[in-house]
Structures are given as C-alpha cells and as structure tokens.
Write an enzyme that holds these catalytic residues in place. Structure first.
Site, PDB file in Angstrom:
ATOM      1  N   PRO A  56       0.848  -1.188   0.000  1.00 44.56           N
ATOM      2  CA  PRO A  56       0.000   0.000   0.000  1.00 44.56           C
ATOM      3  C   PRO A  56       0.886   1.243   0.000  1.00 44.56           C
ATOM      4  O   PRO A  56       1.805   1.339   0.799  1.00 44.56           O
ATOM      5  CB  PRO A  56      -0.793  -0.112   1.310  1.00 44.56           C
ATOM      6  CG  PRO A  56      -0.111  -1.141   2.125  1.00 44.56           C
ATOM      7  CD  PRO A  56       0.703  -1.990   1.205  1.00 44.56           C
ATOM      8  N   MET A  57       0.635   2.155  -0.918  1.00 44.74           N
ATOM      9  CA  MET A  57       1.415   3.406  -0.947  1.00 44.74           C
ATOM     10  C   MET A  57       0.453   4.565  -1.159  1.00 44.74           C
ATOM     11  O   MET A  57      -0.216   4.652  -2.197  1.00 44.74           O
ATOM     12  CB  MET A  57       2.467   3.364  -2.060  1.00 44.74           C
ATOM     13  CG  MET A  57       3.634   2.438  -1.741  1.00 44.74           C
ATOM     14  SD  MET A  57       4.950   2.521  -2.966  1.00 44.74           S
ATOM     15  CE  MET A  57       4.312   1.458  -4.250  1.00 44.74           C
TER      16      MET A  57
ATOM     17  N   CYS B 205       3.222   3.181   9.691  1.00 42.45           N
ATOM     18  CA  CYS B 205       3.447   4.545   9.199  1.00 42.45           C
ATOM     19  C   CYS B 205       4.418   5.307  10.105  1.00 42.45           C
ATOM     20  O   CYS B 205       4.202   5.383  11.314  1.00 42.45           O
ATOM     21  CB  CYS B 205       2.098   5.277   9.123  1.00 42.45           C
ATOM     22  SG  CYS B 205       2.283   6.949   8.503  1.00 42.45           S
TER      23      CYS B 205
ATOM     24  N   ASN C 261       9.032  -7.516   3.607  1.00 39.36           N
ATOM     25  CA  ASN C 261       8.962  -6.239   2.892  1.00 39.36           C
ATOM     26  C   ASN C 261      10.227  -5.410   3.140  1.00 39.36           C
ATOM     27  O   ASN C 261      10.732  -5.349   4.240  1.00 39.36           O
ATOM     28  CB  ASN C 261       7.719  -5.473   3.384  1.00 39.36           C
ATOM     29  CG  ASN C 261       7.597  -4.073   2.801  1.00 39.36           C
ATOM     30  OD1 ASN C 261       7.345  -3.115   3.519  1.00 39.36           O
ATOM     31  ND2 ASN C 261       7.778  -3.931   1.504  1.00 39.36           N
ATOM     32  N   GLY C 262      10.676  -4.800   2.050  1.00 37.16           N
ATOM     33  CA  GLY C 262      11.786  -3.867   2.138  1.00 37.16           C
ATOM     34  C   GLY C 262      12.873  -4.180   1.148  1.00 37.16           C
ATOM     35  O   GLY C 262      13.467  -5.257   1.163  1.00 37.16           O
TER      36      GLY C 262
ATOM     37  N   ARG D 271       8.472   0.491  -3.432  1.00 37.46           N
ATOM     38  CA  ARG D 271       9.159   1.453  -4.294  1.00 37.46           C
ATOM     39  C   ARG D 271       9.730   0.841  -5.573  1.00 37.46           C
ATOM     40  O   ARG D 271       9.861   1.531  -6.581  1.00 37.46           O
ATOM     41  CB  ARG D 271      10.260   2.149  -3.483  1.00 37.46           C
ATOM     42  CG  ARG D 271       9.716   3.025  -2.363  1.00 37.46           C
ATOM     43  CD  ARG D 271      10.799   3.395  -1.372  1.00 37.46           C
ATOM     44  NE  ARG D 271      11.341   2.188  -0.744  1.00 37.46           N
ATOM     45  CZ  ARG D 271      12.468   2.135  -0.063  1.00 37.46           C
ATOM     46  NH1 ARG D 271      13.197   3.228   0.097  1.00 37.46           N
ATOM     47  NH2 ARG D 271      12.885   0.991   0.472  1.00 37.46           N
TER      48      ARG D 271
END
Ligand SMILES: Cc1cc2nc3c(=O)[nH]c(=O)nc-3n(C[C@H](O)[C@H](O)[C@H](O)COP(=O)(O)O)c2cc1C
Length: 379
Positions: free
Chosen positions: A23-24, A108, A211-212, A236
């Site tokens: 989600p972005m 967040c 994630n990452g 990203r």
C-alpha cells in the site's frame, strides 16, 4: 534455504502468486492497481484509508474507496487507533464494498501520525494492538474476509515491537503479518533488515510477508530463500516499473524473466497509466496525478530536461501524446538502473515523535486515541 512458495494463502483467500503490492499513499489507487495487475497475478492493496473517515462518511475517504471494474479481489488498507472505529470500518468494508481482504497499517512513520500513537507507534501498546486486531477479525469473520497487519521492526533499535506484534497477531486470528525490515526511526533510510523477517518467521506460525528493498524479481526470491517468508510485499521497486509484477510472477513460477522495455514500450505504459487515471478520476485530475510518476518512468533514460519538465506539467492526454512522441522509442532500457533504489529514501529521524509518556507502559488498553478522519500520508 527454503522452497520457493508458488502461491499465498490468507485465510479463505488464495493469491496465485505470493506477491503483494505494498500500500502506498498517493500511488496505489484503482488505476495503478489495475495497471500492475495487468502485468501479473498478485494481491493489489489500496492506499490507506482511515477507519474514522469511513465510519463518518468523510468525503476524501469515500473518493479513495473506488475499485476498478476488473478488480475481482478488493483489498483495502485501513488505518486506525480505536478498536470500535476499526471494527465498524471493517464491517462497512465487507458489507457495503465487497472487500475481500483488509490490511491494517501499523507501520506509518510520519511524525503527524506517530505523535498521536498511530501507525508504527501503536504496536508499543501491546494490549491496545490486541484489542484492535480482535475487533477487526471479529468484524470480518462473518464475511470470511482475512485481516492482515503490516508493521515495522519497532520504534527504534531499543524499542523493538515486531516479535510481540507477530505473537499478538497470531493469537487474535490475523491471517498474516507483513514486516518492513526497518524501524520507525529509520523511516526509509539505510537497508531493510531481512534477518528480522527471518526471526519473525521463526517466531510465529502464521504466514509472514517480507517487505523492504525488493528492486528486482531476483531480490524477491533471495528474500524468501533467506527468510522463509510466505510471500513478499513490493513498494518502491515498482514505481515507474509496473512490469516488475510480470517478472515477479514469472520468478515465483520458476521462470527467470527480466523485462527490459525500450523507451517506446515505457512510453506505451506511461500512456496506459495516464489513461487509467483519467478514466477513474477524470482527465484533468488524472493527468495531474500522473505527473508524479514521470520521473520514475524516465529514470536512467536519456530524455532531455526540457521534455521531462513539460511532461511533469502535463494537463491533458492530448498534450501527453504530443510530448511522448518526442521520446526516442528505440532507446534501450538503462540496465545500470537495475537493482538500484528508487522512490523515497531520505535520512533517519533524530527522534520518533510519540505522545507524551507513550513509552511508560506497554499495554494501552482502553486508551482513547483521537483518530484523524482524513489522514492520507501513509507509510
Ligand atoms: C510513497 C509511499 C507511500 C506509502 N504509503 C504507505 C501506506 O499508506 N501504508 C503502508 O502500510 N505503507 C506505506 N508505505 C510503505 C510501503 O508500503 C513499504 O512498506 C515501504 O516502501 C518498504 O517497501 P519497499 O522497500 O518495497 O518500498 C509507503 C511508501 C511509500 C514510498
């Protein structure tokens, strides 16, 4: 080394490829989700919406809650700090919007959010986290909709929360936990810690999504091999590169594909993206939304500064077509860009903004945290 998973099971939901679009905020709207889904199977999560905004019928929230006609699996990320609002919001999503997956945002790092105890700050309050998750899972259960959570390692290296969060998620019936291998303090700087993902996999029985810093399909395979994660969440790396989902789907099904579009093919993708945004938001707003994607699409290509500048001011599809015609269609993909970071990176925060006395206790049950209706800054 673990076997590569071919699919992902989240409660009643089976995802053909163990790949989730992160989600972005400001990016993963209906148009972008459709664009990515056209490339390959996966789970395409919406931008974050707030539970209070949803419950109170806030206009911004309503506008964000739109789906593409081809979006058969509606997946929404929800933000909240109050178990009652979260429960009601989940009920609304399932009952009125046909949502098939709800993800909860506990990652967040934006000061405005953590200062109120939300996002990445919340898991410090283990009791409150448990209440929120319990409420969400109970509201989703009658609809057989899986609830997942997404979090970070902790506030900072001295205040890690992810292992407790994993245990609480498991105890409360959460279907999977996604871990971004950074702390709130790190924001997007440095490198994601995949060892933390492996530690979480070892700590819980529910699926862990890693994630990452997945920039290429090969990174995703490396992550699952190294950590034992049940799937990956990609953010990203797909900015200006929706075809990454094609490569990811191929990789998880045993094919080594690295799509290297020419500038002409990138141009077609840009046009498609702007067109989908225009369909969903109207041409003027759609073209304005498209502007932020221009530099990501053109990263590493030789397109001139003036053309880039004019593309970043585009206000109609006709102008876009004129400008895109000025790009050299035969220019090959700039391979030196492969595997390199894109999107926000920045530097670590000097301190994490938290509510007064936040660290004093780790329970927080019954805390009444004021939730914004229209928080849209994301993660
Ligand atoms: C522009 C932007 C907006 C984001 N918005 C959200 C969000 O709304 N909710 C969330 O959980 N994470 C959000 N994130 C974090 C991403 O989901 C992801 O965890 C992070 O970017 C790390 O993954 P990556 O290295 O693949 O980008 C956002 C990230 C970016 C770059």
């Amino acid at each position: 080394m673990t076997a590569v998973p071919a699919s992902l099971t989240l409660g009643s939901l089976r995802v053909e490829t163990p790949v989730v679009l992160a989600p972005m905020a400001g990016i993963t709207n209906a148009a972008y989700r459709r664009l990515c889904a056209e490339q390959g199977a996966g789970l395409y999560v919406s931008e974050m919406i707030t539970s209070r905004g949803l419950v109170e019928g806030d206009e911004t929230t309503q506008k964000m809650l739109v789906f593409d006609e081809l979006e058969t699996v509606r997946s929404v990320q929800l933000y909240g700090t109050d178990p009652v609002y979260i429960g009601k919001a989940v009920e609304i999503l399932c009952a009125d919007h046909g949502v098939a997956h709800v993800d909860l945002n506990f990652g967040c790092p934006v000061p405005k959010v953590t200062r109120k105890g939300g996002g990445g700050a919340l898991p410090w309050k283990r009791g409150l986290l448990g209440e929120i998750l319990t409420s969400a899972v109970a509201a989703a259960a009658p609809y057989d909709v899986p609830v997942t959570m997404k979090t970070r390692k902790g506030l900072d290296d001295d205040h890690l929360t992810y292992l407790d969060a994993g245990r609480i998620a498991q105890e409360t019936g959460v279907a999977a936990i996604a871990l971004h291998g950074r702390t709130v303090q790190q924001a997007y700087s440095g490198e994601a810690d995949w060892d933390a993902i492996a530690a979480l996999v070892a700590h819980v029985d529910i699926p862990v999504l890693g994630n990452g810093d997945i920039w290429e399909a090969a990174d995703a395979l490396r992550m699952v091999a190294q950590t034992g994660a049940a799937g990956v969440v990609v953010g990203r790396g797909c900015l200006g590169r929706p075809w990454l989902f094609r490569d990811l789907a191929a990789a998880f099904h045993g094919d080594d594909v690295a799509t290297l579009p020419t500038l002409g093919e990138v141009r077609t993708m840009m046009r498609r993206h702007a067109e989908l945004l225009s369909e969903h938001m109207g041409e003027e707003r759609g073209c304005k939304e498209f502007r932020k994607h221009v530099s990501w699409y053109l990263k590493g290509f030789g397109a001139g500064g003036d053309l880039r500048h004019r593309l970043a001011l585009v206000d109609s599809l006709a102008t876009l077509d004129d400008l895109l015609a000025g790009l050299d269609a035969d220019e090959p993909f700039p391979v030196r860009e492969l595997g390199t970071p894109r999107g926000r990176q920045g530097s670590p925060r000097s301190r994490v903004a938290l509510p007064e006395g936040w660290l004093d206790d780790t329970d927080g049950r019954g805390a009444h945290l004021r939730e914004d209706t229209s928080e849209t800054t994301g993660g």
